[in-house]
Design an enzyme around this catalytic site. Structure first.
Site, PDB file in Angstrom:
ATOM      1  N   ASP A  18      40.835  31.646  34.168  1.00 50.84           N
ATOM      2  CA  ASP A  18      41.228  32.829  33.415  1.00 50.84           C
ATOM      3  C   ASP A  18      41.855  33.782  34.437  1.00 50.84           C
ATOM      4  O   ASP A  18      41.246  34.039  35.478  1.00 50.84           O
ATOM      5  CB  ASP A  18      39.940  33.418  32.809  1.00 50.84           C
ATOM      6  CG  ASP A  18      40.172  34.691  32.027  1.00 50.84           C
ATOM      7  OD1 ASP A  18      41.205  35.357  32.241  1.00 50.84           O
ATOM      8  OD2 ASP A  18      39.299  35.028  31.214  1.00 50.84           O
ATOM      9  N   SER A  48      41.976  36.776  34.407  1.00 49.41           N
ATOM     10  CA  SER A  48      41.135  37.962  34.553  1.00 49.41           C
ATOM     11  C   SER A  48      39.872  37.688  35.373  1.00 49.41           C
ATOM     12  O   SER A  48      39.000  38.532  35.462  1.00 49.41           O
ATOM     13  CB  SER A  48      40.721  38.501  33.180  1.00 49.41           C
ATOM     14  OG  SER A  48      41.395  39.716  32.911  1.00 49.41           O
ATOM     15  N   SER A  49      39.771  36.523  35.955  1.00 47.66           N
ATOM     16  CA  SER A  49      38.581  36.149  36.711  1.00 47.66           C
ATOM     17  C   SER A  49      38.889  36.052  38.208  1.00 47.66           C
ATOM     18  O   SER A  49      39.590  35.147  38.651  1.00 47.66           O
ATOM     19  CB  SER A  49      38.081  34.801  36.187  1.00 47.66           C
ATOM     20  OG  SER A  49      37.392  34.073  37.178  1.00 47.66           O
ATOM     21  N   PRO A  50      38.373  37.014  38.989  1.00 43.17           N
ATOM     22  CA  PRO A  50      38.596  36.942  40.444  1.00 43.17           C
ATOM     23  C   PRO A  50      38.112  35.624  41.045  1.00 43.17           C
ATOM     24  O   PRO A  50      38.754  35.076  41.938  1.00 43.17           O
ATOM     25  CB  PRO A  50      37.802  38.127  40.975  1.00 43.17           C
ATOM     26  CG  PRO A  50      37.826  39.118  39.860  1.00 43.17           C
ATOM     27  CD  PRO A  50      37.713  38.275  38.622  1.00 43.17           C
ATOM     28  N   GLY A  72      38.184  32.828  39.597  1.00 46.85           N
ATOM     29  CA  GLY A  72      39.246  31.891  39.241  1.00 46.85           C
ATOM     30  C   GLY A  72      40.399  31.991  40.237  1.00 46.85           C
ATOM     31  O   GLY A  72      40.971  30.980  40.660  1.00 46.85           O
TER      32      GLY A  72
END
Lengths: 200, 200
Positions: A10, A12-14, A16
């Protein structure tokens, strides 16, 4: 041919993002390819820890600290974006469209450019204009990206990919599936690497 | 004197158990002591991911798999207990009582015995009789343990410890605080060790 790693993330996922800086290199070392599967945060929210961060201020404070410390520990360039989290639908769709039209490598190049824009250059990747500019930066045509990320076929594909991933048990970001074995979190990359070695 | 590490854990948390097998050795290597702080799962539930595992079967399946794989990866003896999770109030109270009455070392010995009984020998540590037997195995008297874990002073102390930990930002298990720096999860022990080295 050896099977590919499925890499779900995602924007929006650091965590990630951290994973995105290492996954190709790690797979290559063990002669594997990586299929990148972007997801929009909206699709993930009901099934991940989305609500618990809001309900629990101590956890929220901790996680922000952990992002920064983990980036430093792993030597990854990072700063917490001004707008966080944000709508990553356009980013996901653009990457999926680029993969479908120009192949996996182009999609990966765009995904990496989006991650960098968000977590290093603090650009607003929720804005479709930013995504178009990033598409141009990896050699795509502006009008084409704009059309591609808005057409109904791409939207349908994103939904189908999410359904498929959910059916495979994916519930968070980053998430890697390697020969049926699931690995959730950047902090399982040590175990993922051990699995890659064991099956080399 | 160098400050101690504060180690918070829940007997119902396999990751807490994994941490318990390493924390003393790691701290000792860097000339630190460890204060062990047991918590009852009941106290933690509202603020951790307790509900999300129930709401999300895919996550639940994954986590069980991760327990087993992580134990193997880190070479820790482990099997998923028949009764899991369970009420850990008696275990927590007995450890806190033993620490208060006979010092940190006795409390740690009892906590380690409880962890082993649960995650290696599959004993029901929710049963106060099991806790009494484990107390005897580390040199305590049966009647004393029974009285100690049921007296109102111990109950009050457990509640006060939970309030204090919550005020310090503790929200999950395992959780370590070292010189004000929080580390959540057994998978942050690499970063904890780096911090210990940096402050040696």
């Amino acid at each position: 041919m050896a099977s590919a790693l499925d890499f779900y993330f995602d924007f929006s996922s650091p965590y990630g993002y951290f994973a995105s800086t290492r996954i190709n290199e790690m797979a290559q070392k063990h002669n594997r390819r990586v299929d990148w599967h972007p997801f929009s945060g909206e699709a993930f929210k009901p099934s991940t820890s989305g609500t618990s961060l809001v309900q629990n201020p101590a956890k929220r404070t901790y996680i922000e600290r952990d992002y920064i410390r983990s980036a430093k520990f792993h030597n990854i360039e990072f700063k917490i974006p001004s707008v966080f989290p944000l709508d990553t639908r356009y980013a996901s769709r653009a990457v999926m469209w680029a993969e479908s039209k120009y192949g996996e490598d182009k999609g990966i190049a765009l995904a990496q450019a989006i991650f960098k824009a968000y977590y290093v250059e603090d650009k607003n990747i929720g804005d479709p204009k930013t995504i178009i500019d990033l598409g141009v930066s990896v050699g795509l045509k502006a009008e084409e990206v704009s059309e591609g990320m808005n057409n109904s076929f791409t939207k349908e594909q994103v939904r189908a990919e999410i359904d498929l991933a959910t059916a495979k048990g994916v519930f968070g970001s980053p998430f890697v599936i390697f020969d049926g074995e699931p690995f959730w979190g950047f902090d399982r990359f040590d175990q993922l690497e051990a699995a890659l070695k064991a099956k080399a």
